[in-house]
Motif scaffolding. Structure first.
Motif, PDB file in Angstrom:
ATOM      1  N   LYS A   1      10.990  14.548  17.143  1.00 40.35           N
ATOM      2  CA  LYS A   1      11.279  13.372  16.329  1.00 40.35           C
ATOM      3  C   LYS A   1      10.901  12.129  17.124  1.00 40.35           C
ATOM      4  N   VAL A   2       9.934  11.365  16.606  1.00 45.34           N
ATOM      5  CA  VAL A   2       9.407  10.203  17.322  1.00 45.34           C
ATOM      6  C   VAL A   2       9.652   8.953  16.478  1.00 45.34           C
ATOM      7  N   ARG A   3      10.231   7.933  17.112  1.00 42.80           N
ATOM      8  CA  ARG A   3      10.432   6.639  16.483  1.00 42.80           C
ATOM      9  C   ARG A   3       9.896   5.566  17.424  1.00 42.80           C
ATOM     10  N   PHE A   4       9.126   4.609  16.893  1.00 43.69           N
ATOM     11  CA  PHE A   4       8.507   3.653  17.793  1.00 43.69           C
ATOM     12  C   PHE A   4       8.298   2.315  17.107  1.00 43.69           C
TER      13      PHE A   4
ATOM     14  N   LEU B   1      14.361  11.147  24.843  1.00 41.81           N
ATOM     15  CA  LEU B   1      13.593  10.270  25.719  1.00 41.81           C
ATOM     16  C   LEU B   1      13.543   8.872  25.119  1.00 41.81           C
ATOM     17  N   SER B   2      13.932   7.875  25.940  1.00 47.04           N
ATOM     18  CA  SER B   2      13.809   6.468  25.551  1.00 47.04           C
ATOM     19  C   SER B   2      12.722   5.839  26.408  1.00 47.04           C
ATOM     20  N   PHE B   3      11.847   5.097  25.749  1.00 45.12           N
ATOM     21  CA  PHE B   3      10.665   4.579  26.432  1.00 45.12           C
ATOM     22  C   PHE B   3      10.488   3.110  26.076  1.00 45.12           C
ATOM     23  N   VAL B   4      10.404   2.257  27.097  1.00 46.23           N
ATOM     24  CA  VAL B   4      10.155   0.827  26.901  1.00 46.23           C
ATOM     25  C   VAL B   4       8.823   0.489  27.543  1.00 46.23           C
TER      26      VAL B   4
ATOM     27  N   ASP C   1       7.092  14.615  13.126  1.00 46.08           N
ATOM     28  CA  ASP C   1       8.121  13.776  12.504  1.00 46.08           C
ATOM     29  C   ASP C   1       8.063  12.430  13.222  1.00 46.08           C
ATOM     30  N   ILE C   2       7.220  11.545  12.707  1.00 44.98           N
ATOM     31  CA  ILE C   2       6.952  10.262  13.355  1.00 44.98           C
ATOM     32  C   ILE C   2       7.228   9.137  12.370  1.00 44.98           C
ATOM     33  N   LYS C   3       7.903   8.105  12.860  1.00 46.76           N
ATOM     34  CA  LYS C   3       8.163   6.930  12.035  1.00 46.76           C
ATOM     35  C   LYS C   3       8.104   5.707  12.936  1.00 46.76           C
TER      36      LYS C   3
ATOM     37  N   ASN D   1      11.360   6.138  20.997  1.00 49.25           N
ATOM     38  CA  ASN D   1      12.406   7.128  21.238  1.00 49.25           C
ATOM     39  C   ASN D   1      11.915   8.470  20.740  1.00 49.25           C
ATOM     40  N   VAL D   2      12.093   9.502  21.565  1.00 52.97           N
ATOM     41  CA  VAL D   2      11.629  10.844  21.224  1.00 52.97           C
ATOM     42  C   VAL D   2      12.777  11.823  21.418  1.00 52.97           C
ATOM     43  N   THR D   3      13.067  12.608  20.396  1.00 52.68           N
ATOM     44  CA  THR D   3      14.053  13.675  20.486  1.00 52.68           C
ATOM     45  C   THR D   3      13.331  15.000  20.340  1.00 52.68           C
ATOM     46  N   LEU D   4      13.373  15.813  21.395  1.00 45.83           N
ATOM     47  CA  LEU D   4      12.648  17.075  21.391  1.00 45.83           C
ATOM     48  C   LEU D   4      13.356  18.108  20.536  1.00 45.83           C
TER      49      LEU D   4
END
Length: 718
Positions: free
Chosen positions: A374-377, A347-350, A434-436, A366-369
């Motif tokens: 895995k969450v990156r923001f 998932l890509s989120f703007v 898993d967040i960064k 960005n979230v990869t299930l």
């Protein structure tokens, strides 16, 4: 009367005669091969009809089939894709005499559907679309094949390939399903869902024609319950290769022990693959003790492979109410774009805009299930006033204006409060994260401390949370920090490193602690670690060092020069002259290394310099009991006249100890003049010996004799 009777009886007799003729001359079992053949042709699956097909005359004319089953392809756990005990079929009478089976409506009561996905992703319903696609391709190939000129064309009356083997034609007007059940098992995803009370009403179905359908369903999964009902219009292309939807309306509900959503509405004006479709939604319910009312809209695009879902200009207009919120009600507005890749579960989120009352944000994520998502923001905010958002400013004002003096708590209640056990916070959720990300804040206020250009980066990964960097402008200076929390075991352990450089101390302390006792430019280095996150646990287990280096400042509330004059005058039996000078001690530099060790902070290198004084200090403070025992040794190196008082140069170069003891709230200051007097006498003796040495120097030549005389004189004062 007889004529009236004949007018009524004749149509009834004709109708009964027609029914008798149908029963006598039309055998409904001859349709069984036709139905089986057409099902095989259009689905590629085997249809089994057990028993005979019989006529039914109420509530409409038609057929009734016995137990009917549509077999699953090979390799699936269930034998059937579909089965039903009885099937009702309404038919038109007159076309039957011309071998035309026009079905008005098919009624399925108590049907059961089994939808299954294997571990390799194969679905049992793939056979339906596959058969239709192959048939469409075959018909297209036949239409494109040129006719042979040397082969005579046979008449249509002898061409058996244009009709079913039985010679009958078939048309379907609609389908009604009631009290059906559906089992959906996905072995690839490891999920299982069972639906019941499924109903479907399909009106006049035909290829390339818009058909309306109404549906309803209920379901349960463990303690979760859900329901849905709605309607839509769809159009199928020939061969079922393509389809379109429009006028889609869905109203659903969901509940479990913690949540209750009575209304979940979804609307789509149209739905076509690879095209933007206008979407609206509205949700009302309660979750996590919050009342929720949210609605919005967006533009939905789905590709034909159903592998990518894009939502542009997704809006959210929501109101949250609840006692757990820092502000209630809380108004939330959002505008965003998102894209979900189903093949990669990504998932890509703007985030174009997000406001929560007075707070505002923008950013992306960005979230990869997976087993652990895995969450990156990256998040930005122009201004965050955390005190206002949490209601701390209002709480202080209200408390100051309305709070009345309260009676002291009884001994029993105080003892009960003190014996209340402290519990470590539950940080197990950190093990599944898993967040960064990074956060940038232009202006930030927390605990009344004001910061600018705040930049922070951190991550949480399987039980470890780390603040990799934190930087900010702080009261004309800067702060940099890092920290790490290890929650894999309880109690958690942590480390903190912080460096404050060039910060104006007095306005910081005034804002944060309402304390202006210290002025100057501060530089502070912090390096601590500890175990446990309860208030008492933090105090008892905190260890490390804090290095302080202040310049060009002052200590307010105490005038060391005045304190020395007053106490020295009392010591000499004199009356101290009153002074109007400020209770303030200036310094050019102040340094100290504080050592924290499980409830006690100590130092042995406190030093402060000023044109008048040189101060050294050592001692300790217990921050659990909030007591202090500290000694400050002051040496006068300048004239006290410069501090607004009379000169007492007789104390110059004499070290004056000041003992600070007692509670933090009301410390006691005491000058130890016994040591002062001893130092003064020793200095006077040294001066006298120096003069004596000068006078006896010519008379006493032997150095041993001189040392003996000096030792004798000093001994008189010890």
């Amino acid at each position: 009367m007889k004529k009236l009777f004949l007018l009524i009886a004749i149509p009834i007799i004709v109708l009964l005669g027609a029914i008798v003729a149908l029963v006598l001359f039309v055998n409904p079992n001859q349709f069984k091969p036709l139905i089986v053949e057409q099902t095989q042709k259009h689905t590629g699956l085997e249809l089994v009809i057990e028993g005979d097909i019989s006529w039914k005359f109420f509530p409409s004319l038609g057929f009734e089939l016995g137990k009917t089953e549509l077999r699953n392809p090979q390799g699936f756990s269930k034998p059937n894709l579909f089965k039903v005990d009885t099937v009702g079929i309404d038919v038109s009478v007159s076309p039957l005499l011309n071998q035309q089976l026009e079905i008005g409506n098919i009624t399925l009561d108590g049907a059961e559907f089994y939808l299954e996905t294997l571990k390799d992703g194969t679905k049992n319903i793939d056979a339906l679309t596959k058969a239709q696609t192959e048939q469409a391709e075959s018909e297209q190939a036949e239409s494109e094949q040129p006719a042979a000129t040397d082969t005579p064309v046979e008449s249509s009356s002898t061409d058996t390939t244009e009709k079913p083997a039985s010679g009958w034609s078939l048309n379907l007007a609609g389908v009604t399903i009631s009290k059906a059940a559906i089992e959906i098992q996905d072995k690839q995803a490891g999920t299982y869902t069972k639906l019941y009370d499924v109903s479907l009403n399909l009106s006049e179905f035909a290829i390339d024609t818009w058909t309306r359908t109404d549906f309803a369903v209920k379901g349960e999964n463990n303690q979760q319950k859900f329901n849905a009902q709605g309607s839509a219009e769809f159009k199928l292309a020939k061969g079922f290769a393509e389809y379109s939807l429009r006028s889609i309306e869905l109203n659903a509900g969901f509940s479990d022990p913690a949540n209750q959503f009575d209304s979940i509405k979804l609307g789509l004006e149209t739905f076509d693959f690879d095209k933007a479709n206008a979407l609206t939604y509205h949700l009302v319910g309660r979750a996590a003790d919050l009342d929720i009312d949210m609605q919005g809209s967006g533009s939905l695009t789905v590709d034909k492979a159903i592998s990518k879902v894009v939502m542009d200009k997704l809006t959210l207009d929501a109101t949250f109410k609840g006692e757990t919120l820092p502000q209630s009600p809380m108004k939330v507005d959002m505008v965003s774009d998102l894209s979900f890749d189903l093949t990669r579960s990504h998932l890509s989120f703007v985030l174009e805009k997000l406001t929560a009352n007075a707070l505002a944000f923008d950013g992306k994520a960005n979230v990869t299930l997976g087993d652990i998502p895995k969450v990156r923001f990256s998040l930005h905010s122009p201004n965050i006033d955390l005190d206002e958002f949490l209601g701390l400013d209002t709480a202080k004002t209200d408390k100051a204006s309305t709070e009345k003096p309260k009676a002291a708590p009884s001994q029993n209640s105080a003892q009960k409060a003190s014996t209340q056990p402290e519990v470590e916070p539950d940080l197990s959720v950190l093990k599944s994260l898993d967040i960064k990300g990074d956060i940038t804040i232009d202006k930030f206020k927390a605990s009344n401390a004001k910061m600018e250009k705040v930049k922070t980066s951190f991550y949480v990964n399987r039980g470890i949370a780390e603040l990799t960097s934190f930087s900010s402008n702080l009261y004309q200076g800067s702060i940099n920090a890092s920290a790490k929390l290890d929650a894999r075991k309880s109690p958690a352990t942590y480390t903190v490193k912080k460096r404050i450089k060039g910060v104006k101390v007095q306005p910081l302390l005034s804002d944060v602690a309402n304390n202006d006792k210290l002025e100057g430019t501060g530089n502070i280095d912090v390096d601590v670690k500890g175990r446990s996150l309860t208030p008492t646990g933090i105090q008892k287990n905190l260890v490390g060092t804090v290095v302080i280096n202040f310049t060009d400042g002052a200590v307010n509330g105490i005038n060391v020069a005045q304190l020395i004059r007053e106490n020295y005058a009392k010591f000499k039996g004199q009356k101290a002259e009153p002074s109007k000078e400020a209770q303030k001690t200036d310094f050019s530099a102040m340094k100290a290394t504080l050592k924290l060790n499980k409830g006690v902070v100590s130092t042995n290198d406190l030093s402060m310099q000023s044109p008048l004084l040189r101060i050294r200090g050592n001692g300790s403070a217990n921050y659990i009991e909030q007591t202090v025992n500290f000694t400050v040794s002051t040496s006068i190196v300048g004239s006290l006249e410069g501090q607004g008082g009379k000169n007492i140069d007789e104390l110059r170069d004499v070290t004056i100890p000041i003992n600070i003891s007692g509670s933090w709230a009301k410390p006691k200051f005491k000058l130890v003049f016994d040591d002062v007097l001893k130092q003064k006498v020793e200095k006077e003796v040294d001066r006298g010996l120096k003069k004596l040495d000068e006078k006896l120097g010519d008379k006493i030549k032997d150095q041993k004799t001189k040392d003996a005389v000096n030792s004798l004189i000093k001994g008189l004062f010890n």
